[in-house]
Design a protein around this motif. Sequence first.
Motif, PDB file in Angstrom:
ATOM      1  N   GLY A  52       0.870  -1.071  -0.070  1.00 25.13           N
ATOM      2  CA  GLY A  52       0.069  -0.025   0.141  1.00 25.13           C
ATOM      3  C   GLY A  52       0.830   1.284   0.129  1.00 25.13           C
ATOM      4  N   ILE A  53       0.149   2.303  -0.515  1.00 20.59           N
ATOM      5  CA  ILE A  53       0.774   3.491  -0.566  1.00 20.59           C
ATOM      6  C   ILE A  53      -0.106   4.676  -0.193  1.00 20.59           C
ATOM      7  CG2 ILE A  53       2.131   5.170  -2.251  1.00 20.59           C
ATOM      8  CD1 ILE A  53       2.211   2.946  -4.094  1.00 20.59           C
ATOM      9  N   ILE A  54       0.461   5.490   1.016  1.00 20.08           N
ATOM     10  CA  ILE A  54      -0.272   6.374   1.580  1.00 20.08           C
ATOM     11  C   ILE A  54       0.174   7.913   1.053  1.00 20.08           C
ATOM     12  CG2 ILE A  54      -0.908   7.720   3.638  1.00 20.08           C
ATOM     13  CD1 ILE A  54      -0.992   4.861   5.107  1.00 20.08           C
ATOM     14  N   ASP A 109      -1.999  -0.024 -13.053  1.00 15.73           N
ATOM     15  CA  ASP A 109      -2.423  -1.531 -12.456  1.00 15.73           C
ATOM     16  C   ASP A 109      -2.164  -1.482 -10.984  1.00 15.73           C
ATOM     17  OD1 ASP A 109      -2.859  -2.244 -15.120  1.00 15.73           O
ATOM     18  OD2 ASP A 109      -0.960  -3.026 -15.318  1.00 15.73           O
ATOM     19  N   ALA A 110      -1.430  -0.637 -10.567  1.00 14.72           N
ATOM     20  CA  ALA A 110      -1.267  -0.947  -8.906  1.00 14.72           C
ATOM     21  C   ALA A 110      -1.838   0.394  -8.119  1.00 14.72           C
ATOM     22  CB  ALA A 110       0.208  -0.669  -8.522  1.00 14.72           C
ATOM     23  N   MET A 111      -2.659   1.089  -8.877  1.00 11.31           N
ATOM     24  CA  MET A 111      -3.083   2.602  -8.242  1.00 11.31           C
ATOM     25  C   MET A 111      -4.203   1.963  -7.185  1.00 11.31           C
ATOM     26  SD  MET A 111      -2.328   5.577  -8.544  1.00 11.31           S
ATOM     27  CE  MET A 111      -1.649   5.855 -10.088  1.00 11.31           C
ATOM     28  N   SER A 112      -4.709   1.061  -7.377  1.00 11.96           N
ATOM     29  CA  SER A 112      -5.617   0.545  -6.399  1.00 11.96           C
ATOM     30  C   SER A 112      -5.252   0.358  -4.745  1.00 11.96           C
ATOM     31  CB  SER A 112      -6.460  -0.737  -6.484  1.00 11.96           C
ATOM     32  OG  SER A 112      -5.542  -1.859  -6.854  1.00 11.96           O
ATOM     33  N   SER A 113      -3.693   0.274  -4.732  1.00 10.60           N
ATOM     34  CA  SER A 113      -3.092   0.343  -3.598  1.00 10.60           C
ATOM     35  C   SER A 113      -2.711   1.633  -2.978  1.00 10.60           C
ATOM     36  CB  SER A 113      -1.702  -0.573  -3.703  1.00 10.60           C
ATOM     37  OG  SER A 113      -1.037   0.181  -4.683  1.00 10.60           O
ATOM     38  N   VAL A 114      -3.425   2.800  -3.495  1.00 15.08           N
ATOM     39  CA  VAL A 114      -2.849   4.053  -3.199  1.00 15.08           C
ATOM     40  C   VAL A 114      -4.170   4.742  -2.311  1.00 15.08           C
ATOM     41  CG1 VAL A 114      -2.493   6.423  -3.934  1.00 15.08           C
ATOM     42  CG2 VAL A 114      -1.537   4.468  -5.042  1.00 15.08           C
ATOM     43  N   ILE A 115      -3.775   5.340  -1.220  1.00  7.00           N
ATOM     44  CA  ILE A 115      -4.890   5.951  -0.591  1.00  7.00           C
ATOM     45  C   ILE A 115      -4.290   7.438  -0.372  1.00  7.00           C
ATOM     46  CG2 ILE A 115      -5.797   6.591   1.948  1.00  7.00           C
ATOM     47  CD1 ILE A 115      -5.853   3.572   2.100  1.00  7.00           C
ATOM     48  N   PHE A 116      -5.177   8.484  -0.784  1.00  4.06           N
ATOM     49  CA  PHE A 116      -4.876   9.830  -0.885  1.00  4.06           C
ATOM     50  C   PHE A 116      -5.548  10.287   0.613  1.00  4.06           C
ATOM     51  CE2 PHE A 116      -4.784   9.520  -5.373  1.00  4.06           C
ATOM     52  CZ  PHE A 116      -3.570  10.181  -5.731  1.00  4.06           C
ATOM     53  N   LEU A 117      -4.443  10.485   1.518  1.00  4.72           N
ATOM     54  CA  LEU A 117      -4.799  10.665   2.936  1.00  4.72           C
ATOM     55  C   LEU A 117      -4.835  12.064   3.116  1.00  4.72           C
ATOM     56  CD1 LEU A 117      -5.974   9.411   5.547  1.00  4.72           C
ATOM     57  CD2 LEU A 117      -3.419   9.047   6.273  1.00  4.72           C
ATOM     58  N   TRP A 175      -6.791  14.584  -8.659  1.00  9.02           N
ATOM     59  CA  TRP A 175      -6.695  12.995  -8.215  1.00  9.02           C
ATOM     60  C   TRP A 175      -7.890  12.082  -9.025  1.00  9.02           C
ATOM     61  CZ3 TRP A 175      -7.346  13.871  -2.200  1.00  9.02           C
ATOM     62  CH2 TRP A 175      -6.266  14.532  -1.660  1.00  9.02           C
ATOM     63  N   ASN A 176      -8.349  12.693  -9.977  1.00  5.30           N
ATOM     64  CA  ASN A 176      -9.418  12.151 -10.820  1.00  5.30           C
ATOM     65  C   ASN A 176      -8.849  10.908 -11.467  1.00  5.30           C
ATOM     66  OD1 ASN A 176      -7.983  14.427 -11.979  1.00  5.30           O
ATOM     67  ND2 ASN A 176      -9.315  14.331 -13.760  1.00  5.30           N
ATOM     68  N   ARG A 177      -7.857  11.268 -12.325  1.00  8.26           N
ATOM     69  CA  ARG A 177      -7.007  10.306 -12.981  1.00  8.26           C
ATOM     70  C   ARG A 177      -6.705   8.875 -12.004  1.00  8.26           C
ATOM     71  NH1 ARG A 177      -1.443  10.880 -15.912  1.00  8.26           N
ATOM     72  NH2 ARG A 177      -0.576   8.671 -15.286  1.00  8.26           N
ATOM     73  N   ALA A 178      -6.162   9.085 -11.148  1.00  8.41           N
ATOM     74  CA  ALA A 178      -5.890   8.110  -9.920  1.00  8.41           C
ATOM     75  C   ALA A 178      -7.071   7.267  -9.418  1.00  8.41           C
ATOM     76  CB  ALA A 178      -4.832   8.789  -9.068  1.00  8.41           C
ATOM     77  N   ILE A 179      -8.081   8.220  -8.933  1.00  6.76           N
ATOM     78  CA  ILE A 179      -9.343   7.599  -8.478  1.00  6.76           C
ATOM     79  C   ILE A 179      -9.893   6.670  -9.660  1.00  6.76           C
ATOM     80  CG2 ILE A 179     -11.410   8.320  -7.560  1.00  6.76           C
ATOM     81  CD1 ILE A 179     -10.155  10.419  -5.975  1.00  6.76           C
ATOM     82  N   LEU A 215      -4.522  -3.527   4.565  1.00  3.05           N
ATOM     83  CA  LEU A 215      -4.665  -4.667   4.823  1.00  3.05           C
ATOM     84  C   LEU A 215      -5.687  -5.432   4.063  1.00  3.05           C
ATOM     85  CD1 LEU A 215      -3.253  -5.055   8.553  1.00  3.05           C
ATOM     86  CD2 LEU A 215      -1.987  -5.191   6.399  1.00  3.05           C
ATOM     87  N   ASP A 216      -7.052  -4.830   4.287  1.00  5.61           N
ATOM     88  CA  ASP A 216      -8.095  -5.303   3.747  1.00  5.61           C
ATOM     89  C   ASP A 216      -8.113  -5.330   2.216  1.00  5.61           C
ATOM     90  OD1 ASP A 216      -9.411  -6.036   6.087  1.00  5.61           O
ATOM     91  OD2 ASP A 216     -10.432  -4.128   6.077  1.00  5.61           O
ATOM     92  N   SER A 217      -7.412  -4.420   1.715  1.00  5.20           N
ATOM     93  CA  SER A 217      -7.516  -4.694   0.153  1.00  5.20           C
ATOM     94  C   SER A 217      -5.752  -4.137  -0.307  1.00  5.20           C
ATOM     95  CB  SER A 217      -8.167  -3.280  -0.195  1.00  5.20           C
ATOM     96  OG  SER A 217      -8.074  -3.229  -1.809  1.00  5.20           O
ATOM     97  N   PRO A 218      -4.788  -5.297  -0.262  1.00  2.00           N
ATOM     98  CA  PRO A 218      -3.617  -5.091  -0.514  1.00  2.00           C
ATOM     99  C   PRO A 218      -3.355  -5.016  -2.061  1.00  2.00           C
ATOM    100  CG  PRO A 218      -3.890  -7.279   0.231  1.00  2.00           C
ATOM    101  CD  PRO A 218      -5.203  -6.651   0.356  1.00  2.00           C
ATOM    102  N   ALA A 219      -2.234  -4.403  -2.460  1.00  2.00           N
ATOM    103  CA  ALA A 219      -1.772  -4.448  -3.907  1.00  2.00           C
ATOM    104  C   ALA A 219      -1.873  -5.871  -4.475  1.00  2.00           C
ATOM    105  CB  ALA A 219      -0.407  -3.918  -4.128  1.00  2.00           C
ATOM    106  N   ALA A 220      -2.517  -5.829  -5.485  1.00  2.00           N
ATOM    107  CA  ALA A 220      -2.542  -7.205  -6.246  1.00  2.00           C
ATOM    108  C   ALA A 220      -1.299  -7.311  -7.285  1.00  2.00           C
ATOM    109  CB  ALA A 220      -3.933  -7.196  -7.102  1.00  2.00           C
TER     110      ALA A 220
END
Length: 411
Positions: free
Chosen positions: A110-112, A140-148, A170-174, A215-220
């Motif tokens: 994950g990436i915060i 492909d790995a953007m689902s592991s990103v949280i903009f906090l 953040w629209n493209r990443a979201i 942890l509930d949604s780790p990078a695939a």
Amino acid sequence: MPTVLENVDEISPRDSKVILIMGKTRTGKSTFINDVIGSVEMQTSDSLESVTSEISYVTTQLKHRGTNHNIALVDTVGWAGSDPNLSKDVLLSRIVAKLSSMQTKPTVVGIIYLHRITDNSMGLEQVDNLEIFQSLVGEDAMSSVIFLTNGWTSQRAGERAETALKQNYWNRAIAAGARAERLDVGSPRVDEEEMTDEHKGLYRSNALRIVRLILDSPAATRMTVQQEIEQSGADTTLDQLSAGKTLMKQNDRDYEVLKKAGLDPSKKKEQNDRLRGIKVRELVKFEARMQYAEDWGVYVCGDNAIGRFSGKILNAIGEMGADISGAGEEYPEMVEFAGMTTRMGTDFGEALSLGIPGLSSIGRFVGGTVGCYAGMGRNALRCGAIATGLATPTPPPQVKPTGRKSRQRRA
């Protein structure tokens, strides 16, 4: 205490779930990590200058859904905006060296990406760094990103700023799967002198909630930069990576802007030249040499500021030795002279030891240093660098590859 990060493949324990904490200076990266750990492990500051000088990590254990997880929280330095002492190509080189991985499974779960909600305007610098960040991660790995977002002192103003960030930046990443989360809505941070145990418990609960979401949604899948390095090999240069290409385009744009304004644009060209010439393999070797240099300093002088400063001096000598080696290859007639001056330097160093066993290593080191300065070839490199443990590089006796230990705590 934090451990300096050499490479994500080397994080201990080996089964650690790695979470990168990114964001511009003073967005609260180190504070977030301290909140997760439940103690002050990372140094923080109220000044405009970053106090995080090295990419380092802290490990902790967290029980989540009945399973104990080893978590490694990586505090990045100077990325996404604001270290005036580091150019973008240097920052990119650091990140690439740390993330270069040949593992087939994700090494980063994950990436915060931290952002103060009160920073409601995004200047060109922040937009550019966000673009480089997205190039490093990849869709492909953007689902592991949280903009906090943090610093929520006014919910109404914060919601307006959050909407603008989501729609305009953040629209493209979201759209590719990234999420936006709020850290401290309803519980704004108080000053240190006013902080109670109740405050600390609340802040820790807020931070742990974000870790649990990862942890509930780790990078695939692995980050784009890691996939590119595996596919192209360690001889890949930075300009061949997606993030490098993005930075080069930005430099080309800035070059033209500066040129039209009558300002000196040469630094932008120099950055692109370096990106074309730096190989991933060289970056990894350089990072390893820097860490082993620090380990030697700690080994000789102790695990303190003096030891780490000594390590930086040793690394500088190692860099100089590498330059000397290149000169020796280009001017072979100097090699014989280098050998002579090296022997003279070693004899001089041995003489300084006065036959006292405890000083013999110092004497040899001084001799090697003299050889490095006096010589201009491969022999000088070998003497100077081997004497400090920097040639291969090789760790000092009975010292693991990192002089500082990370402390584990259970969450």
